[in-house]
Design a protein around this motif. Structure first.
Motif, mmCIF file in Angstrom:
data_model
loop_
_atom_site.group_PDB
_atom_site.id
_atom_site.type_symbol
_atom_site.label_atom_id
_atom_site.label_comp_id
_atom_site.label_asym_id
_atom_site.label_seq_id
_atom_site.Cartn_x
_atom_site.Cartn_y
_atom_site.Cartn_z
ATOM 1 N N HIS A 72 0.925 -1.305 0.079
ATOM 2 C CA HIS A 72 0.170 0.037 0.059
ATOM 3 C C HIS A 72 0.918 1.247 0.018
ATOM 4 O O HIS A 72 0.338 2.341 -0.111
ATOM 5 C CB HIS A 72 -0.878 0.104 1.245
ATOM 6 C CG HIS A 72 -0.333 -0.111 2.661
ATOM 7 N ND1 HIS A 72 0.095 -1.278 2.924
ATOM 8 C CD2 HIS A 72 0.035 0.759 3.339
ATOM 9 C CE1 HIS A 72 0.572 -1.200 4.155
ATOM 10 N NE2 HIS A 72 0.598 0.030 4.485
ATOM 11 N N ASP A 94 1.819 1.831 -7.959
ATOM 12 C CA ASP A 94 0.999 1.239 -9.109
ATOM 13 C C ASP A 94 1.837 -0.504 -9.019
ATOM 14 O O ASP A 94 3.044 -0.604 -9.054
ATOM 15 C CB ASP A 94 1.639 1.623 -10.510
ATOM 16 C CG ASP A 94 1.281 1.047 -11.723
ATOM 17 O OD1 ASP A 94 0.395 -0.193 -11.368
ATOM 18 O OD2 ASP A 94 1.584 1.161 -12.762
ATOM 19 N N GLN A 108 -9.549 4.972 -6.054
ATOM 20 C CA GLN A 108 -8.313 4.702 -5.802
ATOM 21 C C GLN A 108 -7.151 5.786 -5.799
ATOM 22 O O GLN A 108 -7.631 6.911 -6.507
ATOM 23 C CB GLN A 108 -7.827 3.503 -7.084
ATOM 24 C CG GLN A 108 -8.188 2.402 -7.015
ATOM 25 C CD GLN A 108 -7.263 1.595 -8.046
ATOM 26 O OE1 GLN A 108 -6.350 2.087 -8.376
ATOM 27 N NE2 GLN A 108 -7.581 0.637 -8.747
ATOM 28 N N ARG A 167 -6.589 0.960 -2.399
ATOM 29 C CA ARG A 167 -7.175 0.244 -3.697
ATOM 30 C C ARG A 167 -8.360 -0.518 -2.741
ATOM 31 O O ARG A 167 -8.202 -0.905 -1.569
ATOM 32 C CB ARG A 167 -6.094 -0.885 -4.132
ATOM 33 C CG ARG A 167 -5.202 -0.018 -5.047
ATOM 34 C CD ARG A 167 -4.151 -1.256 -5.515
ATOM 35 N NE ARG A 167 -3.054 -1.242 -4.406
ATOM 36 C CZ ARG A 167 -2.043 -0.451 -4.458
ATOM 37 N NH1 ARG A 167 -1.815 0.621 -5.735
ATOM 38 N NH2 ARG A 167 -0.843 -0.397 -3.716
ATOM 39 N N THR A 168 -9.268 -0.950 -3.443
ATOM 40 C CA THR A 168 -10.404 -1.801 -2.759
ATOM 41 C C THR A 168 -10.025 -3.277 -3.063
ATOM 42 O O THR A 168 -8.995 -3.587 -3.335
ATOM 43 C CB THR A 168 -11.641 -1.434 -3.463
ATOM 44 O OG1 THR A 168 -11.621 -2.137 -4.910
ATOM 45 C CG2 THR A 168 -12.178 -0.102 -3.653
ATOM 46 N N ASP A 195 -9.997 -4.351 -6.341
ATOM 47 C CA ASP A 195 -8.961 -4.114 -7.092
ATOM 48 C C ASP A 195 -7.819 -4.832 -6.765
ATOM 49 O O ASP A 195 -6.991 -5.191 -7.860
ATOM 50 C CB ASP A 195 -8.608 -2.617 -6.565
ATOM 51 C CG ASP A 195 -9.439 -1.519 -7.144
ATOM 52 O OD1 ASP A 195 -10.311 -1.779 -7.601
ATOM 53 O OD2 ASP A 195 -9.409 -0.575 -6.253
ATOM 54 N N TYR A 196 -7.445 -5.380 -5.543
ATOM 55 C CA TYR A 196 -6.394 -6.050 -5.185
ATOM 56 C C TYR A 196 -6.354 -7.650 -6.025
ATOM 57 O O TYR A 196 -5.617 -8.131 -6.310
ATOM 58 C CB TYR A 196 -6.202 -6.441 -3.767
ATOM 59 C CG TYR A 196 -5.554 -5.132 -3.088
ATOM 60 C CD1 TYR A 196 -4.214 -5.012 -3.345
ATOM 61 C CD2 TYR A 196 -6.037 -4.112 -2.041
ATOM 62 C CE1 TYR A 196 -3.359 -4.040 -2.779
ATOM 63 C CE2 TYR A 196 -5.297 -3.359 -1.664
ATOM 64 C CZ TYR A 196 -4.009 -3.016 -1.763
ATOM 65 O OH TYR A 196 -3.257 -2.052 -1.407
#
Ligand SMILES: C[S@@+](CC[C@H](N)C(=O)[O-])C[C@H]1O[C@@H](n2cnc3c(N)ncnc32)[C@H](O)[C@@H]1O
Length: 246
Positions: free
Chosen positions: A123, A127, A176, A193-194, A197-198
């Motif tokens: 985190h 990117d 995000q 990120r949710t 997303d991960y």
């Protein structure tokens, strides 16, 4: 937003690494100890004979664990000079080592590792798609990746409360991006990120998702402290994902 520096530099600000490591290893009062670590160790499983890479390894606490468990090699990478020093002194006299490399810059030859772990570091990376691609590239077929991050519930919003929190506010969850935090006596940038997303990033990088955990507190880690257990049952603090390279 604070100056856009990579995550490791935050830990080289005066006293941050020392403060973090004190907090990290403080037993029952450390959420890492009662929530993240038991979930991570459960997922880790058998490591005998494995070549292990640890991204954002900090003081390489898990290095000693996997070396004791018979892994073939352990290499930790971290972007903080203070953490690299702490990691190498913890591993002194073992076959493991830590090098100063930013997660964003790491690459390794194909099939050079069997297991990649990363605890509470992704985190800090804006990117992670290229990072996961590098992980996929350097893992052997059937190799595993296990990573934990600060839970999206927390990275989505900073309640701005100092000391022990009694409430949490979630906001801008589906946006995000970078979030500034006052943490460990400094200003840090985490990238939100949710969960979705991960998972999408992991599977898009060629991994099959093998595990997802929200690191619920483990009662046996609380030494009978019922109040602390009740407090830790209120809000998820960590997210763990594991994947396997086809
Ligand atoms: C919360 S600490 C976790 C340390 C260790 N994995 C643990 O569980 O105790 C995050 C670590 O990630 C490292 N880190 C953050 N961003 C990084 C980056 N972009 N490249 C390399 N290391 C980074 C920090 O220096 C720090 O040691």
């Amino acid at each position: 937003m604070a100056e856009n520096k990579r995550g490791g530099s935050f830990y080289d600000a005066p006293q941050v690494a020392e403060r973090y490591l004190g907090h990290r290893h403080s037993g029952v009062s450390s959420p890492n100890h009662v929530m993240e670590e038991p979930a991570f160790l459960e997922e880790l499983g058998e490591v005998t004979g494995l070549r292990v890479l640890d991204l954002g390894c900090g003081d390489a606490a898990i290095g000693q664990v996997v070396l004791d468990a018979g892994c073939r090699s352990y290499l930790g990478l971290d972007g903080s000079a203070a953490m690299v020093e702490a990691g190498n002194s913890a591993l002194y006299g073992t076959a493991g080592r830590v090098e100063m490399v930013d997660i964003e810059d790491f690459s390794a030859p194909p099939s050079s590792f069997d297991l990649i772990v990363s605890r509470l570091a992704f985190h800090y990376v804006e990117d992670i798609e290229p990072v996961l691609a590098s992980c996929h590239e350097c893992l052997s077929p059937g190799g595993r990746i296990i990573f934990t991050v600060v839970h999206p519930i927390l990275t989505s919003h900073d309640p701005g409360v100092q000391g022990k929190r009694t409430s949490w506010v979630v906001d801008d969850y589906f946006l995000q991006g970078p979030r500034e935090r006052q943490w460990m006596g400094g200003t840090v940038t985490w990238f939100h990120r949710t969960i979705e997303d991960y998972v999408a990033l992991l599977t898009k990088s060629g991994f099959s998702l093998t595990s997802l955990s929200e690191c619920a507190p483990r009662e046996d880690r609380f030494n009978g402290d019922a109040d602390e257990l009740a407090r830790r049952r209120r809000v998820p603090l960590f997210l763990l994902l594991a994947g396997m390279r086809a």
